[in-house]
Design an enzyme around this catalytic site. Structure first.
Site, short mmCIF file in Angstrom:
data_model
loop_
_atom_site.label_atom_id
_atom_site.label_comp_id
_atom_site.label_asym_id
_atom_site.label_seq_id
_atom_site.Cartn_x
_atom_site.Cartn_y
_atom_site.Cartn_z
N CYS A 192 -4.62 34.69 26.96
CA CYS A 192 -5.59 34.37 28.00
C CYS A 192 -5.07 34.99 29.29
CB CYS A 192 -5.79 32.86 28.13
SG CYS A 192 -4.29 31.97 28.57
N THR A 193 -5.72 34.72 30.39
CA THR A 193 -5.41 35.41 31.63
C THR A 193 -3.95 35.29 32.04
OG1 THR A 193 -7.64 34.83 32.31
CG2 THR A 193 -6.20 35.78 33.99
#
Ligand SMILES: [Zn+2]
Ligand SMILES: [Zn+2]
Length: 342
Positions: A192-193
């Site tokens: 994810c980010t």
């Protein structure tokens, strides 16, 4: 320790999270709120019995004082703070809240944490180790996007599986749907980010029979900082601040395209229908025209044609704050410059 002129006159944003047991989240919330008020910091902090997730901005002197004071709490002693460009002006106010979860997966009772963080999560890989794993195991390795599907429209790991999720709340339903059972005995790299969402997601996956689950230390942000567009990442990174997206180099792959005309674009816009909360990729021309600034849903298209000729379409505005944490849309953790925490 005095503060330099720069410390007092320049600003930054701090992005951070920590999974650790918190016996009295309300006490921590009150302490954090008072601390931020005293230091003149604004931003968003979420606290649960599992830890803390925050994004705050202010002068460098205040940020330094904040990290020092926050690390006084034993559970936060080892917390890493990511420093980004920006300041208090990037956040309209200070919001410090207690929630059931610091990232809303809808599984507050399932998540287990101890002094070392999440219990039973995926194995952490440094960016180089991600490449090593792929070099060793080849096509067997599956990248699993831990973000909202929309974010992957402009960038993702090569050949990644993108689950059909609008918010982090949808993950459990997806994982239990049977759609991904084929990867249960494969090496799965969740990403994810900034990493916070996968701390939880990877543990939910393991609990549901995914045998070999990994997560990337520092998420896409750290991978991109190291390998830019010359590794396994492709495209742009969706970020939760005014920029909306960022690239890791001048030769990032173009994945996003306008929903109406197909032109290249990496910029999301809010659907013109105010009651539709969708963000859609639109080129500048299609976003500027009220007739085309809709997400494609029938209802939204008719709102667009009614409005046509009236107001101008507005740009999207998912602003900073612990956006990832809300689950409403995405990930904190944007670190490159001014972003969100994760
Ligand atoms: Zn267009
Ligand atoms: Zn719409």
């Amino acid at each position: 320790m005095g503060n330099s002129y720069t410390d007092l006159h320049e600003s930054r944003i701090l992005l951070y999270y920590c999974f650790t047991p918190i016996a009295d989240p309300t006490a921590i919330m009150l302490w954090q709120r008072a601390l931020c008020e005293k230091l003149g910091l604004t931003g968003r902090i979420l606290i649960s019995k599992h830890g803390i997730n925050g994004t705050v901005g202010g002068t460098i002197a205040s940020c330094k004082a904040y990290t020092k004071a926050t690390r006084q709490y034993p559970g936060f002693k080892k917390m890493e703070f990511k420093w980004s460009e920006g300041g208090a002006e990037d956040f309209p106010k200070l919001s410090v809240k207690v929630r059931d979860e610091i990232v809303a997966f809808g599984a507050p009772e399932e998540l287990k944490v101890d002094e070392n963080g999440v219990v039973g999560g995926g194995v952490h890989l440094k960016p180089q180790q991600v490449n090593d794993l792929v070099a060793e195991r080849g096509d067997e390795v599956v990248f699993f996007d831990g973000r909202n599907a929309m974010e992957a429209e402009i960038g993702k790991f090569k050949n990644a599986v993108v689950p059909d999720v609008n918010t982090t709340h949808d993950f459990i339903r997806e994982l239990e749907s049977g759609k991904y059972d084929w990867m249960k005995d494969k090496p799965v790299v969740s990403y994810c980010t900034g990493g916070i969402r996968c701390e939880i997601l990877s543990s939910l996956m393991k609990n549901r029979g995914f045998e070999e689950v990994y997560q990337i230390d520092g998420g896409i942000v750290r991978y991109g900082e190291q390998f830019g567009d010359d590794g396994l990442w492709e495209g742009s990174l969706y970020v939760f601040d005014k920029r909306m997206h960022m690239e890791f180099s001048d030769h990032s792959k173009q994945l996003g395209y306008c929903q109406h005309c197909g032109a290249d674009t990496n910029l999301f816009h809010n659907c013109i229908n105010g009651s539709c909360r969708k963000q859609i990729l639109l080129c500048d021309d299609c976003a500027a025209s009220t007739a085309t600034a809709h997400c494609g849903a029938e209802e939204c298209a008719s709102v667009a044609s009614e409005t046509s000729g009236a107001a101008e379409a507005t740009g999207a505005s998912e602003t900073g704050g612990a956006a990832e944490a809300t689950g409403a849309s995405g990930a904190a953790g944007v670190t490159g410059t001014s972003g969100v925490s994760s």
